[in-house]
Scaffold this active site. Structure first.
Site, PDB file in Angstrom:
ATOM      1  N   ARG A 106       4.732   1.509  10.356  1.00  0.00           N
ATOM      2  CA  ARG A 106       5.654   1.820   9.248  1.00  0.00           C
ATOM      3  C   ARG A 106       6.915   2.387   9.876  1.00  0.00           C
ATOM      4  O   ARG A 106       6.862   3.433  10.532  1.00  0.00           O
ATOM      5  CB  ARG A 106       5.026   2.812   8.277  1.00  0.00           C
ATOM      6  CG  ARG A 106       6.016   3.345   7.275  1.00  0.00           C
ATOM      7  CD  ARG A 106       5.396   4.081   6.115  1.00  0.00           C
ATOM      8  NE  ARG A 106       4.808   3.164   5.158  1.00  0.00           N
ATOM      9  CZ  ARG A 106       4.511   3.463   3.899  1.00  0.00           C
ATOM     10  NH1 ARG A 106       4.751   4.681   3.448  1.00  0.00           N
ATOM     11  NH2 ARG A 106       3.965   2.573   3.100  1.00  0.00           N
ATOM     12  N   HIS A 133       8.078  -4.928   2.575  1.00  0.00           N
ATOM     13  CA  HIS A 133       6.769  -4.263   2.426  1.00  0.00           C
ATOM     14  C   HIS A 133       5.725  -5.330   2.060  1.00  0.00           C
ATOM     15  O   HIS A 133       5.215  -5.364   0.942  1.00  0.00           O
ATOM     16  CB  HIS A 133       6.869  -3.176   1.346  1.00  0.00           C
ATOM     17  CG  HIS A 133       5.747  -2.192   1.342  1.00  0.00           C
ATOM     18  ND1 HIS A 133       4.716  -2.209   2.272  1.00  0.00           N
ATOM     19  CD2 HIS A 133       5.467  -1.141   0.517  1.00  0.00           C
ATOM     20  CE1 HIS A 133       3.876  -1.210   2.012  1.00  0.00           C
ATOM     21  NE2 HIS A 133       4.305  -0.562   0.947  1.00  0.00           N
ATOM     22  N   GLN A 136       2.135  -4.536   0.456  1.00  0.00           N
ATOM     23  CA  GLN A 136       2.171  -4.166  -0.954  1.00  0.00           C
ATOM     24  C   GLN A 136       2.117  -5.409  -1.841  1.00  0.00           C
ATOM     25  O   GLN A 136       1.434  -5.451  -2.866  1.00  0.00           O
ATOM     26  CB  GLN A 136       3.468  -3.382  -1.235  1.00  0.00           C
ATOM     27  CG  GLN A 136       3.575  -2.909  -2.669  1.00  0.00           C
ATOM     28  CD  GLN A 136       2.480  -1.921  -3.013  1.00  0.00           C
ATOM     29  OE1 GLN A 136       2.271  -0.951  -2.304  1.00  0.00           O
ATOM     30  NE2 GLN A 136       1.757  -2.160  -4.110  1.00  0.00           N
ATOM     31  N   ASP A 223      10.341   0.179  -8.949  1.00  0.00           N
ATOM     32  CA  ASP A 223      10.039   1.050  -7.807  1.00  0.00           C
ATOM     33  C   ASP A 223      11.042   2.211  -7.861  1.00  0.00           C
ATOM     34  O   ASP A 223      12.034   2.158  -8.609  1.00  0.00           O
ATOM     35  CB  ASP A 223      10.152   0.242  -6.495  1.00  0.00           C
ATOM     36  CG  ASP A 223       9.709   1.034  -5.265  1.00  0.00           C
ATOM     37  OD1 ASP A 223       9.063   2.092  -5.428  1.00  0.00           O
ATOM     38  OD2 ASP A 223      10.033   0.607  -4.138  1.00  0.00           O
ATOM     39  N   CYS A 262       4.478   0.103  -7.022  1.00  0.00           N
ATOM     40  CA  CYS A 262       3.769   0.295  -5.747  1.00  0.00           C
ATOM     41  C   CYS A 262       3.308   1.729  -5.540  1.00  0.00           C
ATOM     42  O   CYS A 262       2.389   1.974  -4.775  1.00  0.00           O
ATOM     43  CB  CYS A 262       4.654  -0.163  -4.589  1.00  0.00           C
ATOM     44  SG  CYS A 262       6.139   0.827  -4.374  1.00  0.00           S
ATOM     45  N   ARG A 290      -4.802  -2.659  -2.437  1.00  0.00           N
ATOM     46  CA  ARG A 290      -4.268  -2.538  -1.071  1.00  0.00           C
ATOM     47  C   ARG A 290      -5.431  -2.632  -0.081  1.00  0.00           C
ATOM     48  O   ARG A 290      -5.326  -3.275   0.963  1.00  0.00           O
ATOM     49  CB  ARG A 290      -3.545  -1.184  -0.881  1.00  0.00           C
ATOM     50  CG  ARG A 290      -2.275  -0.992  -1.677  1.00  0.00           C
ATOM     51  CD  ARG A 290      -1.146  -1.893  -1.207  1.00  0.00           C
ATOM     52  NE  ARG A 290      -0.812  -1.712   0.198  1.00  0.00           N
ATOM     53  CZ  ARG A 290       0.015  -0.782   0.674  1.00  0.00           C
ATOM     54  NH1 ARG A 290       0.621   0.050  -0.141  1.00  0.00           N
ATOM     55  NH2 ARG A 290       0.277  -0.705   1.979  1.00  0.00           N
TER      56      ARG A 290
HETATM   57  N1   CP Z   1       2.822   1.946  -1.887  1.00  0.00           N
HETATM   58  C1   CP Z   1       2.750   2.521  -0.670  1.00  0.00           C
HETATM   59  O1   CP Z   1       3.012   1.887   0.350  1.00  0.00           O
HETATM   60  O2   CP Z   1       2.329   3.807  -0.696  1.00  0.00           O
HETATM   61  P1   CP Z   1       2.373   4.834   0.535  1.00  0.00           P
HETATM   62  O3   CP Z   1       3.816   5.111   0.825  1.00  0.00           O
HETATM   63  O4   CP Z   1       1.640   6.030   0.015  1.00  0.00           O
HETATM   64  O5   CP Z   1       1.689   4.211   1.714  1.00  0.00           O
HETATM   65  N1  NVA Z   2      10.673   1.505  -1.695  1.00  0.00           N
HETATM   66  C1  NVA Z   2       9.811   2.617  -1.352  1.00  0.00           C
HETATM   67  C2  NVA Z   2       8.402   2.177  -1.305  1.00  0.00           C
HETATM   68  C3  NVA Z   2       7.412   3.252  -0.974  1.00  0.00           C
HETATM   69  C4  NVA Z   2       6.012   2.742  -0.865  1.00  0.00           C
HETATM   70  C5  NVA Z   2      10.248   3.191  -0.010  1.00  0.00           C
HETATM   71  O1  NVA Z   2      10.644   2.439   0.882  1.00  0.00           O
HETATM   72  O2  NVA Z   2      10.215   4.410   0.123  1.00  0.00           O
END
Ligand code: CP
Ligand code: NVA
Length: 304
Positions: A106, A133, A136, A223, A262, A290
């Protein structure tokens, strides 16, 4: 099932057949788990997870998924690694490839994933970058498939920020031939290249009117306005009140429309409690999925 791609960085690497195969495999794994059946598809395999950003769902679902498949996951914050003292991505990728069977990362800059992929001999999975992502979206389409029975003749409405999750959702729509209408404020549109590529496969409409986007929609998605990489509080003013998914906007979609998010969500900003905690919301199934989709992905990317 085996995938042709070594890595999953955007979702654009998959063919429509592979995408649909992964969703079916995920549904099978979910059914087996609910029957108490654990097949050790990844016995003795190790996943190394690197997090530059916080996470609840991604971290826990990947670690649990590896455990259920008979394997093991190591969780590392990038601050705990020599990366924080300047070791290169190239050397990190080469080192991890000698111990581990897969890397989940990540990150902020998506280019870092491309570099990890280039220098590692093992699969690299994007656990969220500033641009995409994909994991997701596997869960989102599995949820849509479960609720709507198949992915044919559906319309998705995306409301709010044209962000990383939106970019991957556009790829998901293209892979499954679902129509998508995206309502964002001006200058908050999703990635132009992603739209251009995906328009070859399906209809992608861009609008600044959430009521146009939700008209006849089967699925409504939003989101946060403040993603981890975009936390300027001034952004919120550009979205509210027009781009909030509330009961009025939800009622503009089809009667049986479902709501996806998400998570994490900010109630009172991008969505009201009446919607996210209401009857059309499927966010907890979405979060659960997930686990199942990532198990399918891991078992398809990591080869014996
Ligand atoms: N939706 C998602 O990726 O959640 P987290 O940021 O908690 O991993
Ligand atoms: N768009 C959000 C998604 C979190 C799961 C971010 O990047 O923070």
């Amino acid at each position: 099932m085996k995938l042709k791609t070594k890595d999953l960085l955007t979702l654009g690497e998959l063919t429509p057949k592979e995408f649909s195969g992964l969703l079916d495999f995920s549904i099978k794994l979910k059914k087996e788990l609910n029957q108490g059946k654990y097949t050790p598809l990844l016995k003795n395999k190790t996943l190394t997870m690197i997090f530059q950003k916080p996470s609840t769902r991604t971290r826990v679902s990947f670690e649990t998924g590896m455990f259920q498949l008979g394997g093991h996951a190591i969780n590392l914050s990038s601050n705990d690694m020599q990366l924080s003292r300047g070791e290169s991505i190239e050397d990190t990728a080469k080192t991890l490839s000698r111990y581990s069977d897969c890397i989940l990362a990540r990150v902020y800059d998506h280019e870092l994933l491309n570099n990890l992929s280039k220098h590692s001999s093992i699969p690299v999975i994007n656990g969220l970058s500033d641009s995409f992502h994909p994991c997701q979206i596997l869960a989102d389409f599995m949820t849509i498939k479960e609720k709507k029975k198949n992915l044919k003749k559906l319309k998705i409405a995306w409301i709010g920020d044209g962000n990383n999750v939106c970019n991957s959702m556009i790829y998901g729509a293209a892979l499954s031939g679902i129509e998508m209408s995206i309502a964002t404020p001006k200058n908050f549109e999703p990635d132009k290249t992603v739209i251009k590529e995906s328009k070859k496969a399906t209809s992608i409409e861009l609008t600044t009117d959430p009521f146009i986007a939700t008209k006849n929609a089967d699925v409504v998605v939003t989101d946060t306005y403040s993603s981890i990489h975009n936390r300027d509080p001034k952004r919120i003013k550009k979205f509210l009140p027009k781009f909030q998914v509330n009961s009025k906007l939800m009622n503009n979609a089809k009667n049986d429309a479902i709501f996806l998010h998400c998570l994490p969500a900010k109630r009172g900003q991008e969505v009201t409690s009446s919607v996210i905690d209401g009857p059309g919301s499927v966010v907890w199934d979405e979060a659960e999925n997930r686990l199942h989709t990532q198990k399918a992905l891991l078992a398809s990317l990591i080869h014996a």
